[in-house]
Scaffold this motif. Sequence first.
Motif, mmCIF file in Angstrom:
data_model
loop_
_atom_site.group_PDB
_atom_site.id
_atom_site.type_symbol
_atom_site.label_atom_id
_atom_site.label_comp_id
_atom_site.label_asym_id
_atom_site.label_seq_id
_atom_site.Cartn_x
_atom_site.Cartn_y
_atom_site.Cartn_z
ATOM 1 N N MET A 1 0.465 -1.469 -0.350
ATOM 2 C CA MET A 1 0.222 0.437 -0.229
ATOM 3 C C MET A 1 0.957 1.548 0.061
ATOM 4 O O MET A 1 0.395 2.412 -0.143
ATOM 5 C CB MET A 1 -1.309 -0.376 1.276
ATOM 6 C CG MET A 1 -1.631 -0.801 0.898
ATOM 7 S SD MET A 1 -2.955 -1.124 -0.007
ATOM 8 C CE MET A 1 -3.935 0.623 -0.161
ATOM 9 N N LEU A 2 2.293 1.258 0.077
ATOM 10 C CA LEU A 2 3.317 2.315 0.159
ATOM 11 C C LEU A 2 3.072 2.438 -0.922
ATOM 12 O O LEU A 2 4.021 3.871 -1.735
ATOM 13 C CB LEU A 2 4.689 2.256 1.003
ATOM 14 C CG LEU A 2 4.496 1.444 1.913
ATOM 15 C CD1 LEU A 2 5.429 1.024 2.707
ATOM 16 C CD2 LEU A 2 3.498 2.634 3.438
ATOM 17 N N ASP A 3 3.063 1.874 -2.331
ATOM 18 C CA ASP A 3 3.249 2.782 -3.694
ATOM 19 C C ASP A 3 1.687 2.836 -4.331
ATOM 20 O O ASP A 3 0.500 3.044 -3.802
ATOM 21 C CB ASP A 3 4.065 1.256 -4.119
ATOM 22 C CG ASP A 3 3.490 0.235 -4.556
ATOM 23 O OD1 ASP A 3 1.882 0.565 -4.226
ATOM 24 O OD2 ASP A 3 3.834 -0.645 -4.904
ATOM 25 N N ASP A 4 2.561 3.261 -5.525
ATOM 26 C CA ASP A 4 1.064 4.346 -5.561
ATOM 27 C C ASP A 4 0.413 3.394 -7.124
ATOM 28 O O ASP A 4 -0.386 4.159 -7.573
ATOM 29 C CB ASP A 4 0.973 5.629 -6.277
ATOM 30 C CG ASP A 4 1.689 6.813 -5.600
ATOM 31 O OD1 ASP A 4 0.835 6.533 -3.954
ATOM 32 O OD2 ASP A 4 2.099 7.696 -5.261
ATOM 33 N N ARG A 5 0.553 2.094 -6.638
ATOM 34 C CA ARG A 5 0.017 1.002 -7.739
ATOM 35 C C ARG A 5 -1.358 0.675 -7.476
ATOM 36 O O ARG A 5 -1.603 0.584 -6.632
ATOM 37 C CB ARG A 5 0.874 0.264 -8.462
ATOM 38 C CG ARG A 5 2.294 0.801 -8.623
ATOM 39 C CD ARG A 5 3.739 -0.583 -8.936
ATOM 40 N NE ARG A 5 2.520 -1.984 -9.790
ATOM 41 C CZ ARG A 5 3.388 -3.189 -9.401
ATOM 42 N NH1 ARG A 5 4.523 -2.991 -8.679
ATOM 43 N NH2 ARG A 5 2.146 -4.193 -10.171
ATOM 44 N N ILE A 6 -2.210 0.785 -8.360
ATOM 45 C CA ILE A 6 -3.871 -0.076 -8.310
ATOM 46 C C ILE A 6 -3.526 -1.355 -8.202
ATOM 47 O O ILE A 6 -4.148 -2.066 -7.724
ATOM 48 C CB ILE A 6 -4.963 0.443 -9.507
ATOM 49 C CG1 ILE A 6 -5.943 0.166 -9.295
ATOM 50 C CG2 ILE A 6 -4.088 0.097 -11.338
ATOM 51 C CD1 ILE A 6 -6.354 1.094 -8.499
#
Length: 119
Positions: A1-6
């Motif tokens: 959840m720390l990255d901005d990937r869906i």
Amino acid sequence: MLDDRIETVIDAIVEGRAMWASVRDALAILIGGNLGEVAFVLASTAIAGASPLGARQMLLVNLLTDMLPAMTIALRSPARRSPEELLHEGPEASLGGALATQIALRAATTAAGATGAWL
């Protein structure tokens, strides 16, 4: 959840939905089995006039019928199902009528098996 990937969010949702399926299975096994044991004791006591199992025997039956299935559900890896199948899981779908059906089936099977063995 720390990255901005869906994709990360989708993976988290799929994992959470698989968890709800496991929770439903565990509840059905434990509650259904215990309801079946209670139904057996009540029915057999009504028929025979005395309890067919003593307190220690009932505790042993409860230990043996609950421990291994609960351990199996707790230790197994989540079933690999497609995200489309898991879309229908979740608290509302998993803990509603599907859970009640599984509990009733497990309770009836446990009570019938115990009654058959007793007879």
